[in-house]
Design a protein around this motif. Structure first.
Motif, PDB file in Angstrom:
ATOM      1  N   LEU A 187       0.738  -1.218  -0.096  1.00 56.70           N
ATOM      2  CA  LEU A 187      -0.058   0.004   0.038  1.00 56.70           C
ATOM      3  C   LEU A 187       0.721   1.284  -0.038  1.00 56.70           C
ATOM      4  CD1 LEU A 187      -3.084  -0.860   2.407  1.00 56.70           C
ATOM      5  CD2 LEU A 187      -2.899  -0.876  -0.197  1.00 56.70           C
ATOM      6  N   GLY A 188       2.227   1.016   0.574  1.00 56.13           N
ATOM      7  CA  GLY A 188       2.778   2.128   0.492  1.00 56.13           C
ATOM      8  C   GLY A 188       3.080   2.928  -0.936  1.00 56.13           C
ATOM      9  N   ALA A 189       3.109   1.873  -1.931  1.00 55.73           N
ATOM     10  CA  ALA A 189       3.446   2.284  -3.231  1.00 55.73           C
ATOM     11  C   ALA A 189       2.397   3.189  -3.785  1.00 55.73           C
ATOM     12  CB  ALA A 189       3.723   0.948  -4.093  1.00 55.73           C
ATOM     13  N   ILE A 190       1.026   3.126  -3.306  1.00 60.15           N
ATOM     14  CA  ILE A 190       0.035   3.955  -3.809  1.00 60.15           C
ATOM     15  C   ILE A 190      -0.464   4.829  -2.643  1.00 60.15           C
ATOM     16  CG2 ILE A 190      -0.616   2.232  -5.595  1.00 60.15           C
ATOM     17  CD1 ILE A 190      -3.119   1.516  -3.475  1.00 60.15           C
ATOM     18  N   GLU A 191       0.294   5.138  -2.029  1.00 62.25           N
ATOM     19  CA  GLU A 191       0.207   6.247  -0.720  1.00 62.25           C
ATOM     20  C   GLU A 191      -0.008   7.685  -1.621  1.00 62.25           C
ATOM     21  OE1 GLU A 191       1.193   7.573   3.621  1.00 62.25           O
ATOM     22  OE2 GLU A 191       2.415   6.351   2.606  1.00 62.25           O
ATOM     23  N   ASN A 192      -0.528   8.584  -1.129  1.00 63.42           N
ATOM     24  CA  ASN A 192      -0.469   9.873  -1.458  1.00 63.42           C
ATOM     25  C   ASN A 192      -0.841  10.101  -2.876  1.00 63.42           C
ATOM     26  OD1 ASN A 192       0.395  10.690   1.196  1.00 63.42           O
ATOM     27  ND2 ASN A 192       2.586   9.967   0.454  1.00 63.42           N
ATOM     28  N   CYS A 193      -1.498   9.295  -3.511  1.00 61.10           N
ATOM     29  CA  CYS A 193      -2.066   9.390  -4.962  1.00 61.10           C
ATOM     30  C   CYS A 193      -3.322   8.849  -5.094  1.00 61.10           C
ATOM     31  CB  CYS A 193      -0.968   8.783  -6.038  1.00 61.10           C
ATOM     32  SG  CYS A 193      -0.815   7.109  -6.011  1.00 61.10           S
ATOM     33  N   ARG A 194      -4.094   8.996  -6.263  1.00 63.75           N
ATOM     34  CA  ARG A 194      -5.328   8.252  -6.382  1.00 63.75           C
ATOM     35  C   ARG A 194      -4.906   6.962  -7.691  1.00 63.75           C
ATOM     36  NH1 ARG A 194      -9.838   9.591  -3.978  1.00 63.75           N
ATOM     37  NH2 ARG A 194     -11.142   8.749  -5.393  1.00 63.75           N
ATOM     38  N   ASP A 208     -18.610 -16.989   0.181  1.00 67.48           N
ATOM     39  CA  ASP A 208     -18.515 -15.855   0.887  1.00 67.48           C
ATOM     40  C   ASP A 208     -17.398 -14.896   0.759  1.00 67.48           C
ATOM     41  OD1 ASP A 208     -16.663 -16.192   3.790  1.00 67.48           O
ATOM     42  OD2 ASP A 208     -16.922 -17.928   2.387  1.00 67.48           O
ATOM     43  N   ALA A 209     -16.461 -15.516   0.337  1.00 70.38           N
ATOM     44  CA  ALA A 209     -15.085 -14.586   0.036  1.00 70.38           C
ATOM     45  C   ALA A 209     -14.344 -15.485  -1.088  1.00 70.38           C
ATOM     46  CB  ALA A 209     -14.309 -14.699   1.402  1.00 70.38           C
ATOM     47  N   PHE A 210     -13.187 -14.750  -1.429  1.00 71.84           N
ATOM     48  CA  PHE A 210     -12.365 -15.394  -2.389  1.00 71.84           C
ATOM     49  C   PHE A 210     -11.064 -14.817  -2.514  1.00 71.84           C
ATOM     50  CE2 PHE A 210     -11.251 -18.098  -6.103  1.00 71.84           C
ATOM     51  CZ  PHE A 210     -12.275 -19.055  -6.034  1.00 71.84           C
ATOM     52  N   PRO A 211     -10.124 -15.581  -2.674  1.00 68.11           N
ATOM     53  CA  PRO A 211      -8.748 -14.943  -2.729  1.00 68.11           C
ATOM     54  C   PRO A 211      -8.653 -14.273  -3.940  1.00 68.11           C
ATOM     55  CG  PRO A 211      -8.530 -17.325  -2.506  1.00 68.11           C
ATOM     56  CD  PRO A 211     -10.000 -16.972  -2.540  1.00 68.11           C
ATOM     57  N   ALA A 212      -8.043 -13.078  -3.911  1.00 64.25           N
ATOM     58  CA  ALA A 212      -8.126 -12.000  -5.202  1.00 64.25           C
ATOM     59  C   ALA A 212      -6.822 -11.431  -5.492  1.00 64.25           C
ATOM     60  CB  ALA A 212      -8.872 -10.732  -4.581  1.00 64.25           C
ATOM     61  N   ARG A 213      -6.743 -11.257  -7.081  1.00 62.36           N
ATOM     62  CA  ARG A 213      -5.530 -10.550  -7.538  1.00 62.36           C
ATOM     63  C   ARG A 213      -5.939  -9.204  -7.614  1.00 62.36           C
ATOM     64  NH1 ARG A 213      -1.286 -12.391 -10.922  1.00 62.36           N
ATOM     65  NH2 ARG A 213       0.263 -10.969 -10.673  1.00 62.36           N
ATOM     66  N   ILE A 214      -5.271  -8.633  -6.869  1.00 61.01           N
ATOM     67  CA  ILE A 214      -5.723  -6.860  -6.823  1.00 61.01           C
ATOM     68  C   ILE A 214      -4.531  -6.129  -7.497  1.00 61.01           C
ATOM     69  CG2 ILE A 214      -6.432  -5.164  -5.419  1.00 61.01           C
ATOM     70  CD1 ILE A 214      -7.349  -7.248  -3.430  1.00 61.01           C
ATOM     71  N   ILE A 215      -4.851  -5.455  -8.407  1.00 64.44           N
ATOM     72  CA  ILE A 215      -3.960  -4.619  -9.199  1.00 64.44           C
ATOM     73  C   ILE A 215      -4.273  -3.171  -9.114  1.00 64.44           C
ATOM     74  CG2 ILE A 215      -2.914  -4.157 -11.350  1.00 64.44           C
ATOM     75  CD1 ILE A 215      -3.681  -7.342 -11.924  1.00 64.44           C
ATOM     76  N   ALA A 216      -3.377  -2.236  -8.814  1.00 70.35           N
ATOM     77  CA  ALA A 216      -3.655  -0.988  -9.126  1.00 70.35           C
ATOM     78  C   ALA A 216      -2.896  -0.490 -10.293  1.00 70.35           C
ATOM     79  CB  ALA A 216      -2.890  -0.215  -7.639  1.00 70.35           C
ATOM     80  N   ILE A 217      -3.487   0.606 -10.769  1.00 71.82           N
ATOM     81  CA  ILE A 217      -2.672   1.412 -12.033  1.00 71.82           C
ATOM     82  C   ILE A 217      -2.560   2.959 -11.486  1.00 71.82           C
ATOM     83  CG2 ILE A 217      -2.782   2.310 -14.103  1.00 71.82           C
ATOM     84  CD1 ILE A 217      -4.761  -0.006 -14.763  1.00 71.82           C
ATOM     85  N   LYS A 218      -1.202   3.051 -11.033  1.00 76.00           N
ATOM     86  CA  LYS A 218      -0.814   4.061 -10.255  1.00 76.00           C
ATOM     87  C   LYS A 218      -0.623   5.324 -11.504  1.00 76.00           C
ATOM     88  CE  LYS A 218       2.906   5.756  -7.238  1.00 76.00           C
ATOM     89  NZ  LYS A 218       4.062   5.372  -6.510  1.00 76.00           N
ATOM     90  N   ASP A 219      -1.123   6.673 -11.020  1.00 76.57           N
ATOM     91  CA  ASP A 219      -0.869   7.669 -11.955  1.00 76.57           C
ATOM     92  C   ASP A 219       0.668   8.066 -11.616  1.00 76.57           C
ATOM     93  OD1 ASP A 219      -3.473   7.958 -12.810  1.00 76.57           O
ATOM     94  OD2 ASP A 219      -3.996   9.472 -11.111  1.00 76.57           O
ATOM     95  N   LEU A 220       1.403   8.384 -12.664  1.00 74.60           N
ATOM     96  CA  LEU A 220       2.574   8.847 -12.740  1.00 74.60           C
ATOM     97  C   LEU A 220       2.805  10.406 -12.652  1.00 74.60           C
ATOM     98  CD1 LEU A 220       4.280   6.536 -15.425  1.00 74.60           C
ATOM     99  CD2 LEU A 220       4.207   6.481 -13.097  1.00 74.60           C
TER     100      LEU A 220
END
Length: 220
Positions: A187-194, A208-220
């Motif tokens: 999460l530190g890699a996407i702190e201070n940005c949207r 009721d739940a499922f393991p997830a591959r969660i990917i963020a596309i970070k603004d440069l």
């Protein structure tokens, strides 16, 4: 949508055979020989292994399961709230989260950056900092798609009331139409940005739940 490779941020832990905090046992099956490798893998797993999303069916037999969880609640923008330094069983308070007033938009993913992803796959994966009920209520007022944490949970320790029996933070989220994501990382890699976040799960009935591959596309 065009993006650079450095914009892609992995927010999920890998799943490691027989090393998860909940059961995860892949069993290779099929035909192999000295000249050919061909397997199909049978897998016995808990729905809460690794980085995972939890939906209302977890607490309500009539709630939406992973098959019926809306697609538009699996993609969106994320805001990261820094609460580094919290001790195990210490509350994430209303004062902590209200520091981000003006930065949270309605329908965001709200991710709590505790730093406890460092304890994942160790004997210290619990206990963790929990979310105080007034802090959670304030965040839920923004109708987030999900409340997430890089710790292994969000729940109040040992709380059980007549109005909210068992896991009241889970009940509050699901009653609000908000999913819960546990055991995030990076999460530190996407702190201070949207960032734009994708929560990738199958349309799995009666889960009721499922393991997830969660990917963020970070603004440069």
């Amino acid at each position: 949508m065009l993006f650079q490779p450095e914009q892609l941020i992995e927010l999920s832990h890998p799943l490691l055979a027989d090393k998860e905090c909940f059961p995860y046992h892949p069993y290779p099956a099929g035909y192999t020989s000295s000249k050919r490798w061909y397997i199909e893998t049978l897998c016995m797993m808990c729905s809460h292994i690794g980085t995972h999303i939890e939906v209302p069916y977890h607490k309500d037999e009539h709630g939406q399961d992973c098959k019926d969880w809306p697609l538009d609640k699996l993609v969106g923008e994320a805001i990261v709230i820094n609460v580094l330094g919290k001790q195990p069983k210490e509350a994430i308070t209303l004062e902590d989260v209200k520091k981000y007033e003006g930065h949270i938009h309605e329908g965001d993913f709200i991710f709590l950056y505790t730093g406890y992803d460092r304890t994942f796959h160790t004997d210290d994966w619990q206990p963790y900092p929990h979310i105080a009920q007034d802090a959670l209520a304030w965040m839920l007022s923004f109708k987030p798609k999900a409340i997430g944490t890089d710790a292994s949970g969000i729940e109040l320790p040992g709380i059980d009331t007549q109005e909210l029996p068992g896991e009241p933070n889970h009940v509050a989220c699901f009653s609000n139409g908000t999913a819960i994501i546990e055991s995030l990382t990076n999460l530190g890699a996407i702190e201070n940005c949207r960032s734009t976040v994708f929560v990738l799960i199958p349309m799995a009935e009666q889960m009721d739940a499922f393991p997830a591959r969660i990917i963020a596309i970070k603004d440069l």
